[in-house]
Write an enzyme that holds these catalytic residues in place. Structure first.
Site, mmCIF file in Angstrom:
data_model
loop_
_atom_site.group_PDB
_atom_site.id
_atom_site.type_symbol
_atom_site.label_atom_id
_atom_site.label_comp_id
_atom_site.label_asym_id
_atom_site.label_seq_id
_atom_site.Cartn_x
_atom_site.Cartn_y
_atom_site.Cartn_z
ATOM 1 N N ALA A 150 -33.105 25.134 -37.842
ATOM 2 C CA ALA A 150 -34.383 24.436 -37.706
ATOM 3 C C ALA A 150 -34.115 22.938 -37.633
ATOM 4 O O ALA A 150 -33.108 22.454 -38.149
ATOM 5 C CB ALA A 150 -35.276 24.765 -38.895
ATOM 6 N N GLY A 155 -32.008 28.733 -39.162
ATOM 7 C CA GLY A 155 -33.078 29.312 -38.337
ATOM 8 C C GLY A 155 -32.546 29.948 -37.056
ATOM 9 O O GLY A 155 -33.156 30.882 -36.519
ATOM 10 N N GLU A 193 -31.572 33.280 -38.051
ATOM 11 C CA GLU A 193 -32.790 34.083 -38.226
ATOM 12 C C GLU A 193 -33.359 34.524 -36.880
ATOM 13 O O GLU A 193 -33.873 35.630 -36.740
ATOM 14 C CB GLU A 193 -33.838 33.287 -39.021
ATOM 15 C CG GLU A 193 -33.395 33.096 -40.454
ATOM 16 C CD GLU A 193 -34.365 32.267 -41.267
ATOM 17 O OE1 GLU A 193 -34.578 31.098 -40.905
ATOM 18 O OE2 GLU A 193 -34.903 32.778 -42.264
ATOM 19 N N GLU A 203 -28.885 26.661 -45.472
ATOM 20 C CA GLU A 203 -30.105 26.162 -46.121
ATOM 21 C C GLU A 203 -29.886 25.767 -47.564
ATOM 22 O O GLU A 203 -30.432 24.768 -48.038
ATOM 23 C CB GLU A 203 -31.213 27.227 -46.074
ATOM 24 C CG GLU A 203 -31.913 27.356 -44.743
ATOM 25 C CD GLU A 203 -31.252 28.353 -43.800
ATOM 26 O OE1 GLU A 203 -30.052 28.691 -44.004
ATOM 27 O OE2 GLU A 203 -31.937 28.807 -42.874
HETATM 28 C C1 HXC Z 1 -31.913 18.235 -36.377
HETATM 29 C C2 HXC Z 1 -29.743 18.257 -35.663
HETATM 30 C C3 HXC Z 1 -29.523 19.510 -36.283
HETATM 31 C C4 HXC Z 1 -30.617 20.111 -36.972
HETATM 32 C C5 HXC Z 1 -27.686 18.909 -35.341
HETATM 33 N N1 HXC Z 1 -28.567 17.918 -35.094
HETATM 34 N N2 HXC Z 1 -28.234 19.881 -36.066
HETATM 35 N N3 HXC Z 1 -30.916 17.632 -35.719
HETATM 36 N N4 HXC Z 1 -31.787 19.430 -36.986
HETATM 37 N N5 HXC Z 1 -30.522 21.307 -37.563
HETATM 38 C C6 HXC Z 1 -28.358 16.681 -34.352
HETATM 39 C C7 HXC Z 1 -27.504 15.681 -35.116
HETATM 40 O O1 HXC Z 1 -28.316 14.949 -36.010
HETATM 41 C C8 HXC Z 1 -26.971 14.827 -33.999
HETATM 42 O O2 HXC Z 1 -27.951 13.910 -33.603
HETATM 43 C C9 HXC Z 1 -26.780 15.825 -32.862
HETATM 44 O O3 HXC Z 1 -27.616 16.942 -33.188
HETATM 45 C C10 HXC Z 1 -25.348 16.306 -32.766
HETATM 46 O O4 HXC Z 1 -24.951 16.798 -34.049
HETATM 47 P P1 HXC Z 1 -23.705 16.208 -34.880
HETATM 48 O O5 HXC Z 1 -23.990 16.446 -36.299
HETATM 49 O O6 HXC Z 1 -23.382 14.815 -34.458
HETATM 50 O O7 HXC Z 1 -22.562 17.176 -34.366
HETATM 51 P P2 HXC Z 1 -21.277 17.637 -35.178
HETATM 52 O O8 HXC Z 1 -20.673 16.527 -35.954
HETATM 53 O O9 HXC Z 1 -20.469 18.347 -34.162
HETATM 54 O O10 HXC Z 1 -21.819 18.713 -36.250
HETATM 55 C C11 HXC Z 1 -22.493 19.906 -35.823
HETATM 56 C C12 HXC Z 1 -23.144 20.600 -37.038
HETATM 57 C C13 HXC Z 1 -24.042 19.578 -37.782
HETATM 58 C C14 HXC Z 1 -22.085 21.142 -37.969
HETATM 59 C C15 HXC Z 1 -23.963 21.766 -36.465
HETATM 60 O O11 HXC Z 1 -24.902 18.931 -36.813
HETATM 61 C C16 HXC Z 1 -24.918 20.212 -38.805
HETATM 62 O O12 HXC Z 1 -24.471 20.522 -39.920
HETATM 63 N N6 HXC Z 1 -26.211 20.381 -38.508
HETATM 64 C C17 HXC Z 1 -27.179 20.915 -39.440
HETATM 65 C C18 HXC Z 1 -27.017 22.395 -39.590
HETATM 66 C C19 HXC Z 1 -27.999 22.980 -40.586
HETATM 67 O O13 HXC Z 1 -27.979 22.649 -41.790
HETATM 68 N N7 HXC Z 1 -28.877 23.886 -40.117
HETATM 69 C C20 HXC Z 1 -29.821 24.574 -40.967
HETATM 70 C C21 HXC Z 1 -31.129 23.858 -40.911
HETATM 71 S S1 HXC Z 1 -32.231 24.551 -42.096
HETATM 72 P P3 HXC Z 1 -27.573 12.384 -33.202
HETATM 73 O O14 HXC Z 1 -28.891 11.741 -32.963
HETATM 74 O O15 HXC Z 1 -26.809 11.825 -34.367
HETATM 75 O O16 HXC Z 1 -26.732 12.537 -31.957
HETATM 76 C C22 HXC Z 1 -32.905 25.876 -41.341
HETATM 77 C C23 HXC Z 1 -34.068 26.483 -42.076
HETATM 78 C C24 HXC Z 1 -34.747 27.543 -41.279
HETATM 79 O O17 HXC Z 1 -32.522 26.289 -40.299
HETATM 80 C C25 HXC Z 1 -36.102 27.809 -41.849
HETATM 81 C C26 HXC Z 1 -36.948 28.707 -40.983
HETATM 82 C C27 HXC Z 1 -37.191 28.273 -39.586
#
Ligand code: HXC
Length: 257
Positions: free
Chosen positions: A65, A108, A111, A131
């Site tokens: 998400a 997400g 999911e 999460e």
């Molecule tokens: C918003 C995101 C994002 C996310 C990546 N980006 N994941 N933005 N939400 N979930 C954005 C980054 O901010 C970045 O923006 C660009 O995408 C590229 O990502 P980087 O982090 O620079 O890439 P990298 O270093 O290769 O790392 C990749 C990654 C990391 C390991 C996937 O981005 C990451 O940990 N993302 C979050 C993953 C996460 O926690 N997902 C779960 C979310 S909670 P900029 O502007 O800096 O280029 C969830 C709850 C679901 O899903 C609930 C029900 C729907």
């Protein structure tokens, strides 16, 4: 309709949807989820489509998400927005949904995969529920669907640690159907979808429905439901055609009704 965050196309009976928000690693904002659901529903009502195929390319099939969008949420804003109602609609799609994943499948995104029916992954795919590390938990069915698939022990391990799971592990624990080499993912995904798309559409529909019922009904209720669906197919052209073709030793020509 034209969409911002996804691409879609009908190819040879397959309704293909690709997550397309590359600058955010296909992270799901609410609008994107709406688009996915709208495209799936449109395919569900399109007689030229028999199977839906969901894909996502780049470093991540989906990075979960959209954290930026989520960060300043409040319980009441979420209650009013009722965003998970869109996710619920995914569960109402009648046609089989095949999902082809690669790269990272997170939160997400995982999911979303668990909301599909069949999953094919390239060998480098990594799945996780991060999460917990954000101080939240899955909210679109993750705790429920994962537990049904893999049992309490593994589900808790993955959900409480946020550790990454390899495609092989996911296969071993019955989260996914197939693992293929990276360069073969697209071809294999279309082949898999096509094998299903060739089958008579009403059988596909009523089989999927009956398997869904098995997720929550007692075995007795499930058997009754199966039986009625079985009977129902005897009112279809394709049943008559399928059986006549067998008896006449020829290939059936299914019409989808
Ligand atoms: C918003 C995101 C994002 C996310 C990546 N980006 N994941 N933005 N939400 N979930 C954005 C980054 O901010 C970045 O923006 C660009 O995408 C590229 O990502 P980087 O982090 O620079 O890439 P990298 O270093 O290769 O790392 C990749 C990654 C990391 C390991 C996937 O981005 C990451 O940990 N993302 C979050 C993953 C996460 O926690 N997902 C779960 C979310 S909670 P900029 O502007 O800096 O280029 C969830 C709850 C679901 O899903 C609930 C029900 C729907």
């Amino acid at each position: 309709p034209s969409f911002t965050y996804i691409r879609h196309e009908v190819k040879d009976g397959i309704g293909w949807i690709e997550l397309h928000r590359p600058e955010r690693l296909n992270a799901l904002n609410r609008e994107m989820v709406k688009e996915i659901v709208m495209a799936m529903e449109a395919f569900d009502h399109d007689d030229t489509v028999r199977v839906v195929l969901l894909t996502g390319k780049g470093k991540a099939f989906c990075a979960g998400a959209d954290i930026e969008e989520m960060a300043d949420q409040t319980p009441m804003k979420m209650e009013v927005a009722n965003q998970f109602a869109d996710w619920d609609r995914l569960g109402l799609v009648k046609k089989p949904i095949v999902c082809a994943v690669q790269g990272l499948v997170l939160g997400g995104g995982f999911e979303l995969v668990l909301s599909c029916d069949l999953v094919i992954a390239e060998e480098q795919t990594m799945f996780s529920f991060p999460e917990v590390q954000l101080g939240v938990m899955p909210g679109a069915g993750g705790t429920q669907r994962l537990t049904k698939l893999v049992g309490k022990t593994k589900a808790l391990e993955w959900l409480l640690t946020g550790d990454r799971i390899t495609a092989q592990e996911a296969l071993q624990h019955r989260v996914i159907n197939k693992v293929v080499q990276s360069e073969q993912l697209e071809e294999e995904a279309f082949r898999f979808a096509h094998t299903i798309a060739k089958q008579p559409v009403l059988s596909l529909r009523l089989i999927k429905e009956a398997v869904e019922v098995a997720q929550h009904a007692s075995i007795y209720e499930g058997m009754q439901f199966e039986r009625k669906n079985f009977y129902l197919l005897f009112d279809s052209y394709d049943q008559e055609e399928g059986m006549s073709a067998f008896l006449e030793e020829r290939k059936p020509i299914f019409k989808g009704n």
